[in-house]
Write an enzyme that holds these catalytic residues in place. Structure first.
Site, PDB file in Angstrom:
ATOM      1  N   LEU A  13       0.824  -1.202   0.000  1.00 11.56           N
ATOM      2  CA  LEU A  13       0.000   0.000   0.000  1.00 11.56           C
ATOM      3  C   LEU A  13       0.862   1.256   0.000  1.00 11.56           C
ATOM      4  CD1 LEU A  13      -2.718   1.494   0.292  1.00 11.56           C
ATOM      5  CD2 LEU A  13      -2.531   1.152   2.772  1.00 11.56           C
ATOM      6  N   ILE A  35      11.533   1.073   7.691  1.00  8.48           N
ATOM      7  CA  ILE A  35      12.638   0.505   8.463  1.00  8.48           C
ATOM      8  C   ILE A  35      13.682  -0.122   7.550  1.00  8.48           C
ATOM      9  CG2 ILE A  35      11.581  -1.787   8.781  1.00  8.48           C
ATOM     10  CD1 ILE A  35      12.697  -1.673  11.699  1.00  8.48           C
ATOM     11  N   TYR A 142      -3.019  -9.878  14.449  1.00  7.62           N
ATOM     12  CA  TYR A 142      -3.168  -8.723  13.566  1.00  7.62           C
ATOM     13  C   TYR A 142      -4.567  -8.131  13.713  1.00  7.62           C
ATOM     14  CZ  TYR A 142      -3.715  -6.172   9.135  1.00  7.62           C
ATOM     15  OH  TYR A 142      -3.977  -5.219   8.172  1.00  7.62           O
ATOM     16  N   LYS A 146      -5.708  -4.525  15.295  1.00 12.76           N
ATOM     17  CA  LYS A 146      -6.483  -3.560  14.519  1.00 12.76           C
ATOM     18  C   LYS A 146      -7.763  -3.156  15.249  1.00 12.76           C
ATOM     19  CE  LYS A 146      -3.894  -2.799  10.927  1.00 12.76           C
ATOM     20  NZ  LYS A 146      -3.308  -1.452  10.723  1.00 12.76           N
TER      21      LYS A 146
END
Length: 311
Positions: A13, A35, A142, A146
């Site tokens: 994305l 990173i 995950y 979220k």
């Protein structure tokens, strides 16, 4: 306005959103960070900085150095990869978001974009036309991160007036970069296999329906939400957003129109268990009413566009 900083700019994305932001606001107003220092190779057109989003001191210094007013905080560990190291996934996904929210609370930045995901839903969520407000019982770290992140975003808006905005992305499909370890990545990889005349082994069952979105629609929705007047943004957790829903069998059928000799096999793995807890389709009425969301691509249009560019 000040400048825009994107975290996780080297990801699927981030690669396309950073380019879109630079095109819209000018190369000099965009700072890409990641990173991975090799991500700098993608960003000859704008500033690039190496950034570990857990290093709050460096993060804050970059915001000050570049006079940043808006942060698109994309850095995260995704669903399938996250299951291999759940504690670090939680730490990175949650601590980094809180770092950004605290900077906004303290007046260092004015506006935040943070992506959520259909991973917030779970086995007790309504599977068809999943509503904006419903039972959410995610089964991956995950998804848990979220869902918690959504509540933190709403909390910082309600308590401190932080202008944070979010979309619950479905599976994102693009051709400009490879997937980043998500459960929907098969829908990215299958196009490259077809073009390279390679048989494709799908890690989901052929009839597994999942909400999906072509990357140009994801970019369109993101920019549209961020451009919306503050008073029109009624959801401060995360908006349901929808475009497509299809199964591996259907995307395969779409590719057969272009590659009639293309072969597929189905070897479900642990990602099938994750996908089985996610919705088949999404109700995004709030996004359509609040800021006039409307996707542009159906499945066959997406296939034709991807193949045109990849070939």
């Amino acid at each position: 306005m000040g400048k825009i900083l994107i975290t996780g700019a080297g990801g699927q994305l981030g690669t396309e959103l950073t380019a879109a932001l630079a095109q819209k606001y000018g190369n000099g107003n965009v700072i890409a960070t990641d990173i991975n220092e090799k991500a700098a190779e993608k960003y000859t057109f704008c500033s690039f900085e190496v950034l570990d989003v857990l290093d709050v001191n460096r993060f804050s210094k970059l915001v000050e150095k570049h006079d940043v007013s808006t942060v698109y905080h994309l850095a995260a560990i995704l669903s399938a990869v996250g299951e291999k190291n759940p504690l670090f996934t939680w730490k990175l996904n949650m601590d980094s978001l809180l770092n950004v929210l605290e900077m906004a609370k303290n007046g260092k930045i004015e506006k935040i974009y943070w992506p959520s995901s259909i991973a917030v839903f779970g086995k007790n969520t309504p599977m068809d036309n999943t509503p904006q407000e419903c039972v959410m019982d995610p089964t991956t770290v995950y998804g848990i991160s979220k869902l918690a992140g959504e509540r933190w975003c709403a909390y910082y808006f309600e308590k401190y007036g932080v202008d944070v905005r979010s979309l619950r992305y479905p599976g994102l499909i693009g051709y400009k970069s490879v997937g980043g370890g998500g459960t929907t990545d098969y829908a990215v990889d299958i196009y490259r296999a077809a073009i390279h005349k390679e048989d494709f082994d799908c890690f989901l069952k052929e009839d597994t329906y999942l909400p999906m979105m072509y990357m140009p629609d994801a970019i369109k929705a993101t920019l549209q939400l961020m451009d919306a007047p503050k008073e029109d943004v009624s959801v401060r957790s995360s908006y349901n957003i929808s475009a497509l829903s299809f199964s591996p069998k259907e995307i395969y059928a779409s590719l057969l129109k272009h590659y009639p000799d293309f072969k597929i096999a189905y070897t479900p793995d642990f990602r099938q268990d994750i996908a089985s807890t996610w919705p088949d389709s999404i109700d995004d009425t709030k996004a359509r009413l609040d800021w006039n969301w409307q996707p542009d691509y159906n499945l066959d249009q997406m296939t034709e566009d991807i193949l045109k560019h990849l070939t």
